[in-house]
Design an enzyme around this catalytic site. Structure first.
Site, PDB file in Angstrom:
ATOM      1  N   HIS A  79       0.864  -1.167   0.000  1.00 47.65           N
ATOM      2  CA  HIS A  79       0.000   0.000   0.000  1.00 47.65           C
ATOM      3  C   HIS A  79       0.914   1.234   0.000  1.00 47.65           C
ATOM      4  O   HIS A  79       1.474   1.565   1.047  1.00 47.65           O
ATOM      5  CB  HIS A  79      -0.883   0.052   1.242  1.00 47.65           C
ATOM      6  CG  HIS A  79      -1.721  -1.160   1.488  1.00 47.65           C
ATOM      7  ND1 HIS A  79      -1.272  -2.266   2.160  1.00 47.65           N
ATOM      8  CD2 HIS A  79      -3.014  -1.428   1.149  1.00 47.65           C
ATOM      9  CE1 HIS A  79      -2.237  -3.168   2.245  1.00 47.65           C
ATOM     10  NE2 HIS A  79      -3.306  -2.700   1.642  1.00 47.65           N
ATOM     11  N   TYR A 101      -4.941   3.625   3.359  1.00 46.13           N
ATOM     12  CA  TYR A 101      -5.923   4.476   4.010  1.00 46.13           C
ATOM     13  C   TYR A 101      -5.296   5.597   4.827  1.00 46.13           C
ATOM     14  O   TYR A 101      -5.833   6.695   4.924  1.00 46.13           O
ATOM     15  CB  TYR A 101      -6.767   3.651   4.996  1.00 46.13           C
ATOM     16  CG  TYR A 101      -7.665   2.620   4.406  1.00 46.13           C
ATOM     17  CD1 TYR A 101      -8.657   2.960   3.498  1.00 46.13           C
ATOM     18  CD2 TYR A 101      -7.559   1.287   4.797  1.00 46.13           C
ATOM     19  CE1 TYR A 101      -9.508   1.995   2.984  1.00 46.13           C
ATOM     20  CE2 TYR A 101      -8.412   0.317   4.289  1.00 46.13           C
ATOM     21  CZ  TYR A 101      -9.378   0.681   3.377  1.00 46.13           C
ATOM     22  OH  TYR A 101     -10.220  -0.263   2.879  1.00 46.13           O
ATOM     23  N   THR A 161      -7.554   3.436  -5.424  1.00 44.89           N
ATOM     24  CA  THR A 161      -7.572   3.689  -3.984  1.00 44.89           C
ATOM     25  C   THR A 161      -7.899   2.410  -3.217  1.00 44.89           C
ATOM     26  O   THR A 161      -8.447   1.449  -3.766  1.00 44.89           O
ATOM     27  CB  THR A 161      -8.617   4.740  -3.605  1.00 44.89           C
ATOM     28  OG1 THR A 161      -9.940   4.166  -3.720  1.00 44.89           O
ATOM     29  CG2 THR A 161      -8.513   5.975  -4.466  1.00 44.89           C
ATOM     30  N   ASP A 162      -7.569   2.418  -1.937  1.00 44.22           N
ATOM     31  CA  ASP A 162      -8.039   1.354  -1.073  1.00 44.22           C
ATOM     32  C   ASP A 162      -9.554   1.468  -0.937  1.00 44.22           C
ATOM     33  O   ASP A 162     -10.169   2.457  -1.356  1.00 44.22           O
ATOM     34  CB  ASP A 162      -7.330   1.420   0.283  1.00 44.22           C
ATOM     35  CG  ASP A 162      -7.131   0.043   0.892  1.00 44.22           C
ATOM     36  OD1 ASP A 162      -7.972  -0.844   0.635  1.00 44.22           O
ATOM     37  OD2 ASP A 162      -6.152  -0.143   1.623  1.00 44.22           O
ATOM     38  N   TRP A 163     -10.163   0.480  -0.332  1.00 47.55           N
ATOM     39  CA  TRP A 163     -11.612   0.293  -0.405  1.00 47.55           C
ATOM     40  C   TRP A 163     -12.377   1.215   0.555  1.00 47.55           C
ATOM     41  O   TRP A 163     -12.095   1.275   1.735  1.00 47.55           O
ATOM     42  CB  TRP A 163     -11.931  -1.160  -0.091  1.00 47.55           C
ATOM     43  CG  TRP A 163     -12.044  -2.053  -1.291  1.00 47.55           C
ATOM     44  CD1 TRP A 163     -13.001  -3.010  -1.476  1.00 47.55           C
ATOM     45  CD2 TRP A 163     -11.220  -2.104  -2.459  1.00 47.55           C
ATOM     46  NE1 TRP A 163     -12.808  -3.646  -2.696  1.00 47.55           N
ATOM     47  CE2 TRP A 163     -11.727  -3.099  -3.317  1.00 47.55           C
ATOM     48  CE3 TRP A 163     -10.101  -1.387  -2.887  1.00 47.55           C
ATOM     49  CZ2 TRP A 163     -11.175  -3.409  -4.551  1.00 47.55           C
ATOM     50  CZ3 TRP A 163      -9.533  -1.690  -4.120  1.00 47.55           C
ATOM     51  CH2 TRP A 163     -10.061  -2.681  -4.929  1.00 47.55           C
TER      52      TRP A 163
END
Length: 596
Positions: A218, A268, A304-306
């Site tokens: 990430h 995030y 993007t992350d979720w």
């Protein structure tokens, strides 16, 4: 045949032709990737009329594909490989009914390990079973990692999965962090070699019809979580660098770029105490555009992350959007900031109407939309999805979990096991390997498996040796989604230790500890006759090592601290910084094979 449908034309020409034919709504649909469920029989999920619609993982498939015009989905849940292949074909049939017939890209979190966490990985019956990434790092064999990823590629291709939401290039620098199990350990250079090998195994030398695209995560490194808390949750939103070690966490990503990773996912968390804006990395223009795009020249897809935009419910519990640092913005403004930061796609979201709204309002230009859509289309063309998105269910049944792949995974499980201690006392001889047929009491081990190696007895009084399998300790959290994250303390409580130490006092005991993250084990290490660690290993893989049938090669991929005081005193961004670890990074003993 339209030009974009012609496989003889160059990819760039096909992208340009299709882009020119797309409506704004079709472009917006391409820029969202959310979860999609599968029924056990391989049919598409279509809830009954009136069913609750607040769980994104049970949403109507047809509503997303033909209504919202979406064609990127993260597969949630599983079925038998044949059923997964049939599901893929039904999904592609549905996509073919849309105006332009844009095929679906199916993605997934890792499916070849032991951990089952909806946010990190989905253990899937029918696929070969391997140690988790720290176990591969414990072996340290780049070629094995490449071969493992190649098997992952072949099993994914068989069922129609074309995008891997992995590898994880984060470093295990903060031992309390709940997602260490996805990393290749704490050494940046080892992790870099493993990540590069993994990407080559998935994608090959260049992305093509036989590749699975890699989404490396990430960026710019999610390991330095304040106090080890995870950024899925508000109390874990801060990423900190008290040791001034920001650049060190970029080393594995630099290897990913060199290996040609097709996609990057920012985390995030929001950076604290750095030159960058204190907003989540998915909203962070300095990180995505300035660092990733401009400094590193990355021109692939950024997803993007979720769930950065929309509040939702997961497993029946409220789950607020991870809009860290921009909680005050409404949903359109959050999307606007994500696009301005430089991301191409929003993960875990199904709201294309927000992009349409922003364009109509003049807040986002069509040139900006087209730049992202072109990247997303290009990958679909390179993967060959426009030419043949279908798979053969017979082949899926034959390929997934084949004898060859299963044996390779089992061998890797055994190789990854790390022998931490092999001597009841300083004056005693090593206890390993155990002798075949020894009278053995087992805890946490299937007795039927153990009986292939030893005479299993019910009581400690009858036993010559005990084998006890345990997991690294953690603070149990039971609030909804949090229960899947093993976070908090690394040491055992007095109540947890008491039965373990009582066993060790009654009979020489071999302890095996599942290290999904580091553990504080001084009491167990002192009393154990032998102490071993695994990172995802079956009873068979472990017993093969303990009885000398297979050689353990594992070396610790992160240090094991001596105390929680040492953990608390450490810097979240500095790997392996205990002054006196119980077992240092790289520790591991060899077990001598039994004498003839």
């Amino acid at each position: 045949m339209e030009p974009y449908e012609n496989p003889r034309l160059p990819v760039d020409a096909r992208v340009t032709d299709l882009l020119g034919r797309m409506t704004l709504e079709e472009k917006a649909g391409l820029m969202f990737q959310t979860m999609i469920a599968i029924n056990p029989d391989g049919s598409l999920v279509e809830p009954e009329p009136g069913a609750p619609d607040d769980d994104p993982m049970r949403a109507s498939t047809s509503a997303m594909v033909t209504g919202k015009l979406m064609n990127h989905f993260n597969l949630f849940g599983a079925a038998a490989p044949r059923r997964m292949a049939e599901w893929n074909n039904r999904l592609q049939d549905l996509a073919a009914t849309t105006r332009l017939g844009i095929p679906v890209t199916v993605s997934t979190d890792p499916r070849h390990g032991f951990v089952d966490n909806p946010a990190a990985g989905a253990h899937t019956d029918g696929f070969s079973l391997w140690p988790e990434p720290p176990g591969l790092a414990a072996i340290g064999d780049e070629e094995l990692v490449r071969q493992h990823a190649d098997i992952v590629r072949r099993e994914y291709l068989a069922v129609g999965i074309r995008l891997a939401l992995h590898p994880t290039a984060d470093l295990a620098s903060e031992p309390r962090w709940a997602r260490i199990m996805g990393t290749f350990g704490s050494d940046a250079h080892v992790a870099a070699r493993m990540v590069a090998a993994y990407i080559r195994g998935l994608q090959g030398d260049a992305l093509g019809p036989h590749s699975v695209a890699a989404m490396t995560k990430h960026f710019p490194g999610a390991g330095p979580q304040k106090d080890g808390e995870d950024a899925h949750f508000p109390y874990g939103r801060e990423q900190v660098y008290p040791g001034g070690n920001f650049d060190h966490h970029l080393i594995p990503f630099e290897a990913a770029f060199a290996a040609g990773t097709s996609q990057i996912m920012p985390y995030y968390a929001m950076p604290v105490g750095t030159p960058y804006e204190e907003v989540g990395f998915g909203f962070n223009k300095g990180v995505i555009t300035g660092l990733l795009r401009e400094k590193y020249g990355f021109d692939g897809i950024v997803c993007t992350d979720w769930g950065l935009v929309t509040d939702s419910r997961i497993l029946g519990s409220p789950f607020p959007a991870r809009a860290w640092g921009v909680e005050h913005l409404d949903r359109p403004a959050r999307v606007e900031k994500i696009l301005d930061a430089g991301a191409d796609q929003l993960g875990g979201e199904a709201a294309p109407e927000l992009v349409v709204e922003l364009v109509h309002a003049g807040r986002v230009g069509m040139d900006r939309i087209d730049a992202s859509v072109a990247r997303l289309l290009r990958e679909k063309f390179l993967l060959g999805l426009f030419d043949d998105p279908y798979v053969d269910p017979d082949a899926a049944e034959r390929i997934c979990g084949s004898d060859e792949f299963t044996a390779a995974g089992l061998a890797a499980q055994s190789r990854s096991i790390t022998i931490l201690k092999d001597r009841p006392s300083a004056a005693a001889d090593p206890i390993l390997p155990l002798q075949a047929g020894v009278r053995m009491h087992v805890q946490g081990v299937d007795p039927e498996v153990a009986e292939r190696y030893a005479t299993v007895v019910d009581s400690l009084e009858e036993a010559h040796v005990a084998l006890v399998r345990i997991s690294a300790p953690y603070d149990e959290r039971t609030e909804g989604f949090e229960k899947f994250f093993r976070a908090g303390r690394l040491d055992f409580t007095v109540e947890e230790l008491q039965p373990l130490l009582a066993t060790a006092a009654a009979v020489p005991t071999v302890f095996d500890v599942f290290l999904d993250r580091p553990a504080v084990l001084p009491e167990i290490a002192e009393k154990a006759a032998a102490l071993v660690a695994d990172y995802g290993a079956s009873d068979t893989a472990l017993l093969d090592v303990l009885f000398g049938r297979t050689k353990a090669e594992g070396r610790l991929p992160f240090e094991l601290p001596r105390s929680m005081e040492a953990v608390d005193a450490g810097h979240e961004d500095v790997p392996d910084d205990s002054p006196d670890p119980l077992f240092p990074y790289g520790h591991g003993l060899d077990v001598q094979p039994p004498t003839e």
